[in-house]
Design a protein around this motif. Structure first.
Motif, PDB file in Angstrom:
ATOM      1  N   ARG A  48       0.831  -1.203   0.000  1.00 43.33           N
ATOM      2  CA  ARG A  48       0.000   0.000   0.000  1.00 43.33           C
ATOM      3  C   ARG A  48       0.866   1.253   0.000  1.00 43.33           C
ATOM      4  NH1 ARG A  48      -2.563  -2.530   4.556  1.00 43.33           N
ATOM      5  NH2 ARG A  48      -2.182  -0.692   5.867  1.00 43.33           N
ATOM      6  N   LEU A  49       2.007   1.190   0.670  1.00 47.94           N
ATOM      7  CA  LEU A  49       2.830   2.375   0.866  1.00 47.94           C
ATOM      8  C   LEU A  49       3.892   2.574  -0.210  1.00 47.94           C
ATOM      9  CD1 LEU A  49       3.236   2.092   4.720  1.00 47.94           C
ATOM     10  CD2 LEU A  49       2.182   4.003   3.509  1.00 47.94           C
ATOM     11  N   ARG A  50       4.343   1.499  -0.832  1.00 44.81           N
ATOM     12  CA  ARG A  50       5.476   1.618  -1.764  1.00 44.81           C
ATOM     13  C   ARG A  50       5.218   2.629  -2.887  1.00 44.81           C
ATOM     14  NH1 ARG A  50       6.591  -3.385  -1.933  1.00 44.81           N
ATOM     15  NH2 ARG A  50       8.436  -3.380  -0.609  1.00 44.81           N
ATOM     16  N   PRO A  51       4.065   2.605  -3.557  1.00 48.18           N
ATOM     17  CA  PRO A  51       3.849   3.612  -4.604  1.00 48.18           C
ATOM     18  C   PRO A  51       3.749   5.028  -4.058  1.00 48.18           C
ATOM     19  CG  PRO A  51       1.862   2.295  -4.275  1.00 48.18           C
ATOM     20  CD  PRO A  51       2.960   1.620  -3.517  1.00 48.18           C
ATOM     21  N   CYS A  52       3.274   5.161  -2.833  1.00 47.18           N
ATOM     22  CA  CYS A  52       3.190   6.487  -2.211  1.00 47.18           C
ATOM     23  C   CYS A  52       4.587   7.046  -1.954  1.00 47.18           C
ATOM     24  CB  CYS A  52       2.424   6.406  -0.894  1.00 47.18           C
ATOM     25  SG  CYS A  52       0.743   5.748  -1.016  1.00 47.18           S
ATOM     26  N   ILE A  53       5.465   6.204  -1.445  1.00 45.60           N
ATOM     27  CA  ILE A  53       6.832   6.631  -1.144  1.00 45.60           C
ATOM     28  C   ILE A  53       7.547   7.042  -2.419  1.00 45.60           C
ATOM     29  CG2 ILE A  53       9.086   5.804  -0.349  1.00 45.60           C
ATOM     30  CD1 ILE A  53       7.473   4.045   1.672  1.00 45.60           C
ATOM     31  N   ALA A  54       7.408   6.238  -3.462  1.00 45.13           N
ATOM     32  CA  ALA A  54       8.052   6.575  -4.731  1.00 45.13           C
ATOM     33  C   ALA A  54       7.554   7.905  -5.270  1.00 45.13           C
ATOM     34  CB  ALA A  54       7.801   5.458  -5.746  1.00 45.13           C
ATOM     35  N   ALA A  55       6.247   8.142  -5.152  1.00 44.97           N
ATOM     36  CA  ALA A  55       5.659   9.380  -5.664  1.00 44.97           C
ATOM     37  C   ALA A  55       6.153  10.594  -4.882  1.00 44.97           C
ATOM     38  CB  ALA A  55       4.136   9.299  -5.597  1.00 44.97           C
ATOM     39  N   VAL A  56       6.225  10.478  -3.562  1.00 43.95           N
ATOM     40  CA  VAL A  56       6.657  11.615  -2.755  1.00 43.95           C
ATOM     41  C   VAL A  56       8.139  11.892  -2.967  1.00 43.95           C
ATOM     42  CG1 VAL A  56       6.911  12.513  -0.416  1.00 43.95           C
ATOM     43  CG2 VAL A  56       4.851  11.274  -1.051  1.00 43.95           C
ATOM     44  N   ARG A  57       8.934  10.847  -3.061  1.00 44.50           N
ATOM     45  CA  ARG A  57      10.360  11.073  -3.310  1.00 44.50           C
ATOM     46  C   ARG A  57      10.563  11.782  -4.649  1.00 44.50           C
ATOM     47  NH1 ARG A  57      13.196   9.374   0.730  1.00 44.50           N
ATOM     48  NH2 ARG A  57      12.843   7.396   1.820  1.00 44.50           N
ATOM     49  N   ALA A  58       9.787  11.424  -5.646  1.00 47.89           N
ATOM     50  CA  ALA A  58       9.892  12.099  -6.948  1.00 47.89           C
ATOM     51  C   ALA A  58       9.493  13.568  -6.829  1.00 47.89           C
ATOM     52  CB  ALA A  58       9.026  11.391  -7.987  1.00 47.89           C
ATOM     53  N   LEU A  59       8.441  13.847  -6.070  1.00 48.11           N
ATOM     54  CA  LEU A  59       8.017  15.227  -5.868  1.00 48.11           C
ATOM     55  C   LEU A  59       9.083  16.039  -5.135  1.00 48.11           C
ATOM     56  CD1 LEU A  59       4.269  14.685  -4.903  1.00 48.11           C
ATOM     57  CD2 LEU A  59       5.073  16.071  -6.825  1.00 48.11           C
ATOM     58  N   LEU A  60       9.671  15.448  -4.084  1.00 43.33           N
ATOM     59  CA  LEU A  60      10.696  16.145  -3.336  1.00 43.33           C
ATOM     60  C   LEU A  60      11.925  16.423  -4.195  1.00 43.33           C
ATOM     61  CD1 LEU A  60      10.473  14.308   0.104  1.00 43.33           C
ATOM     62  CD2 LEU A  60       9.844  16.679  -0.366  1.00 43.33           C
ATOM     63  N   THR A  61      12.260  15.487  -5.048  1.00 43.67           N
ATOM     64  CA  THR A  61      13.375  15.708  -5.971  1.00 43.67           C
ATOM     65  C   THR A  61      13.059  16.845  -6.932  1.00 43.67           C
ATOM     66  OG1 THR A  61      14.075  13.395  -5.839  1.00 43.67           O
ATOM     67  CG2 THR A  61      14.795  14.645  -7.765  1.00 43.67           C
ATOM     68  N   ALA A  62      11.811  16.892  -7.394  1.00 44.31           N
ATOM     69  CA  ALA A  62      11.426  17.921  -8.373  1.00 44.31           C
ATOM     70  C   ALA A  62      11.466  19.322  -7.790  1.00 44.31           C
ATOM     71  CB  ALA A  62      10.013  17.626  -8.896  1.00 44.31           C
ATOM     72  N   VAL A  63      11.219  19.466  -6.494  1.00 45.08           N
ATOM     73  CA  VAL A  63      11.172  20.803  -5.895  1.00 45.08           C
ATOM     74  C   VAL A  63      12.460  21.167  -5.167  1.00 45.08           C
ATOM     75  CG1 VAL A  63       8.674  20.671  -5.630  1.00 45.08           C
ATOM     76  CG2 VAL A  63      10.137  20.057  -3.701  1.00 45.08           C
ATOM     77  N   SER A  64      13.404  20.234  -5.064  1.00 44.08           N
ATOM     78  CA  SER A  64      14.652  20.547  -4.370  1.00 44.08           C
ATOM     79  C   SER A  64      15.513  21.475  -5.210  1.00 44.08           C
ATOM     80  CB  SER A  64      15.415  19.265  -4.048  1.00 44.08           C
ATOM     81  OG  SER A  64      15.781  18.598  -5.228  1.00 44.08           O
ATOM     82  N   PRO A  65      16.275  22.370  -4.560  1.00 44.06           N
ATOM     83  CA  PRO A  65      17.137  23.293  -5.304  1.00 44.06           C
ATOM     84  C   PRO A  65      18.130  22.536  -6.174  1.00 44.06           C
ATOM     85  CG  PRO A  65      16.955  23.949  -3.017  1.00 44.06           C
ATOM     86  CD  PRO A  65      16.337  22.596  -3.113  1.00 44.06           C
ATOM     87  N   LYS A  66      18.296  22.982  -7.385  1.00 44.97           N
ATOM     88  CA  LYS A  66      19.208  22.319  -8.304  1.00 44.97           C
ATOM     89  C   LYS A  66      20.638  22.805  -8.076  1.00 44.97           C
ATOM     90  CE  LYS A  66      16.016  20.009 -10.458  1.00 44.97           C
ATOM     91  NZ  LYS A  66      14.922  20.291  -9.561  1.00 44.97           N
TER      92      LYS A  66
END
Length: 273
Positions: A255-273
């Motif tokens: 139940r949680l694995r797809p949620c974790i992957a999605a949030v990690r992708a979002l955090l990567t997208a908004v992190s300073p480059k």
């Protein structure tokens, strides 16, 4: 810093040591806890009480040390009409023993001013044990939106009394990323991420919030904008209860694995480059 936490509401009463192992197996280094089993979904988990079971606390501490997991939040603290906040002293002692850095509080007392005073009393008691307090705005409760929560923060006027931002509650109560961006970042101490539709999916808001949220990115909330507006150093708790899947026998990890992957992708997208 590993910013991602798995919130206790997402695992529906999974016993503490199993919860620690689950988080570690999923690559998460933070979890939240209720001091007593919050078994709101009949999944057959045994009841537990971290308040009463000294051996369980020792086992949990050992598991956390072994697996490299810490507790990011103690949840479930309620302000009730006529309650004496001093009754929480024993709970705070246990949280301090477990290394919990902050607690989350909501009010069920309809008197706003009395609630604010109780928040101040609770925060003072928690601070005696070096525990921070965050307040969560939940539609339908006394503190139901971001402006009211900010009023509470200003009333309490402590640097260790801050906001918890839940993405569903934030948007459904009428606020968004621009409102977060306008707040002093220090006032925001924690966030819980989940997704949902903009319009209610059930008549009962609490039912939807407690039991059926959506994988981040599968709903309609502007999660990327919200994450970009949040302070970059706070914990992001994954609060995605999915009762229908749990009752269908889907393991918490699945139940949680797809949620974790999605949030990690979002955090990567908004992190300073």
């Amino acid at each position: 810093m590993d910013r991602l936490s798995i919130e206790a509401l997402s695992v529906f009463g999974l016993p503490p040591v199993e919860f620690v192992d689950l988080a570690a197996d999923l690559g998460c280094r933070n979890i939240t806890i209720f001091l007593q089993n919050f078994a709101s979904v009949p999944l057959g988990y045994p009841p537990f009480s971290l308040k009463d079971d000294v051996a369980l606390r020792k086992d949990m501490l050992a598991a956390m040390e072994h697996r490299g997991v810490t507790i990011s939040l103690g949840d479930g603290f309620l302000v009730l009409p006529g309650a004496d906040m001093r009754s929480f002293r024993g709970d705070f002692d246990i949280l301090a023993e477990l290394g919990v850095p902050r607690i989350n509080v909501v009010s069920l007392d309809p008197d706003r001013h009395r609630s604010f005073d109780q928040f101040a009393a609770l925060a003072e008691l928690a601070a005696e044990r070096s525990i921070e307090t965050v307040i969560e705005a939940v539609p339908g409760l006394t503190v139901g939106d971001l402006p009211t929560a900010l009023d509470a923060v200003k009333h309490v006027a402590r640097p260790d009394f801050r906001l918890l931002i839940d993405t569903m509650h934030l948007v459904r109560s009428g606020s968004g990323a621009a409102d977060l961006a306008a707040i002093d970042p220090h006032h925001i101490g924690y966030a819980q991420i989940n997704d949902t539709t903009l319009q209610p999916r059930t008549v009962n808001y609490a039912e939807e919030a407690m039991y059926e949220r959506m994988v981040p990115g599968e709903g309609e909330l502007p999660l990327r904008d919200i994450l970009a507006a949040l302070p970059s150093d706070i914990v992001i708790g994954l609060e995605v209860p999915r009762r229908s899947l749990a009752l269908a026998g889907v393991h918490p990890a699945e139940r949680l694995r797809p949620c974790i992957a999605a949030v990690r992708a979002l955090l990567t997208a908004v992190s300073p480059k």
